[in-house]
Scaffold this motif. Structure first.
Motif, PDB file in Angstrom:
ATOM      1  N   ASP A   1       0.788  -1.179  -0.058  1.00  0.00           N
ATOM      2  CA  ASP A   1       0.096   0.071  -0.067  1.00  0.00           C
ATOM      3  C   ASP A   1       0.813   1.300   0.102  1.00  0.00           C
ATOM      4  O   ASP A   1       0.474   2.356   0.349  1.00  0.00           O
TER       5      ASP A   1
ATOM      6  N   LYS B   1       2.293   7.513   3.343  1.00  0.00           N
ATOM      7  CA  LYS B   1       2.568   6.274   2.670  1.00  0.00           C
ATOM      8  C   LYS B   1       3.322   6.359   1.303  1.00  0.00           C
ATOM      9  O   LYS B   1       3.723   5.330   0.706  1.00  0.00           O
TER      10      LYS B   1
ATOM     11  N   THR C   1      -7.583   2.605  -2.287  1.00  0.00           N
ATOM     12  CA  THR C   1      -8.013   1.561  -1.419  1.00  0.00           C
ATOM     13  C   THR C   1      -7.426   1.764  -0.069  1.00  0.00           C
ATOM     14  O   THR C   1      -8.281   1.606   0.934  1.00  0.00           O
ATOM     15  N   VAL C   2      -6.375   2.286  -0.061  1.00  0.00           N
ATOM     16  CA  VAL C   2      -5.960   2.978   1.268  1.00  0.00           C
ATOM     17  C   VAL C   2      -6.712   3.881   1.994  1.00  0.00           C
ATOM     18  O   VAL C   2      -7.037   4.083   3.060  1.00  0.00           O
TER      19      VAL C   2
ATOM     20  N   ASN D   1      -4.380   2.089  -6.304  1.00  0.00           N
ATOM     21  CA  ASN D   1      -4.094   1.759  -4.806  1.00  0.00           C
ATOM     22  C   ASN D   1      -4.296   2.653  -3.740  1.00  0.00           C
ATOM     23  O   ASN D   1      -4.556   2.386  -2.553  1.00  0.00           O
TER      24      ASN D   1
END
Length: 273
Positions: free
Chosen positions: A133, A199, A171-172, A168
């Motif tokens: 992630d 991140k 989603t995080v 991605n």
């Protein structure tokens, strides 16, 4: 032994004895143990009982064996996964391999395409993009720690296109938004952005992620969050007189991102209790 009219002192191989370790041998000269060698060096120098060796021959054989051992250790280290040049160098240093043997080993590995920092970085980026992630900034930092040159990192990050970063990141962000369900809408947004930044996603990509996420305020959820946060602050400041207590709770709720109107209504209800 005479060479061009000169007499050169030599020693004679009197025994080549197999070690317990497969592919390793002990060489005896003039009846005494002299040095160990690997099978590849044994074959390369055509060593056998009765062969005469000069001091120079012996040094060349020992050096060849050191290089061979370094190469074998490197191959064993590479057997399980790709490694960067720095990782292989550090591993050989930890095994007390001489620097000259390390450098010759690295050169041989590179010549045979067994180490390639760009190839490593590209593989690493693809794997992280599919399974982790993390955004490009964190991935790039990891590669720098592994000793990958900046130019290879930059090229490798092309394996993680912006569209996949956004996918991605969404989603995080969804997971983060659920985690911060008890916060005000403004605080939730800020914390989701902060987590995306941590991140490793860039500001521009974070903006695209937030647009895709499209968080919308929910009055019921906001009211419930304010009630929960307000009650905690109310209990926390119980030791103050009413006016000061109200002021501290108001300030605390402002800092948590709630609107002035909602805070006022909450405090009016508290005062009427």
């Amino acid at each position: 032994m005479r060479v061009k009219g000169r007499t050169i002192l030599t020693k004679t191989i009197t025994l080549i004895k197999t070690q317990k370790r497969k592919g390793r041998y002990n060489v005896y000269l003039d009846g005494k143990y002299s040095f160990p060698i690997g099978e590849d060096v044994l074959i390369r120098f055509a060593l056998s009982k009765g062969k005469e060796l000069t001091d120079e021959d012996i040094e060349n054989i020992k050096e060849a064996d050191n290089t061979s051992k370094a190469y074998q250790k490197a191959l064993n280290y590479l057997a399980h996964q790709l490694r960067t040049k720095r990782e292989v160098r550090d591993h050989l240093r930890q095994n007390e391999i001489a620097e000259q043997d390390i450098e010759s080993t690295l050169a041989k590995l590179a010549e045979m395409d067994l180490i390639d920092d760009l190839q490593y970085a590209q593989s690493y980026v693809r794997t992280m993009a599919k399974t982790a992630d993390k955004g490009p900034t964190v991935i790039a930092n990891k590669l720098r720690q592994k000793g990958v040159p900046a130019v290879d990192i930059e090229e490798a990050l092309a394996e993680f296109p912006e569209e996949q970063q956004v996918e991605n990141g969404v989603t995080v962000a969804k997971k983060s938004a659920k985690h911060f369900h008890g916060e005000s809408f403004r605080t939730k947004n800020n914390k989701v952005r902060q987590q995306l930044m941590q991140k490793g996603f860039s500001s521009d990509v974070i903006n695209l992620i937030m647009d895709e996420l499209d968080l919308q305020p929910d009055d019921q959820e906001e009211t419930a969050a304010l009630q929960e946060q307000g009650d905690k602050l109310w209990r926390k400041n119980h030791r103050y007189e009413q006016k000061q207590r109200v002021q501290k709770v108001r300030q605390g709720l402002y800092r948590k991102g709630f609107s002035g109107d909602m805070i006022t209504r909450y405090l009016e209800d508290k005062n009427s209790e």
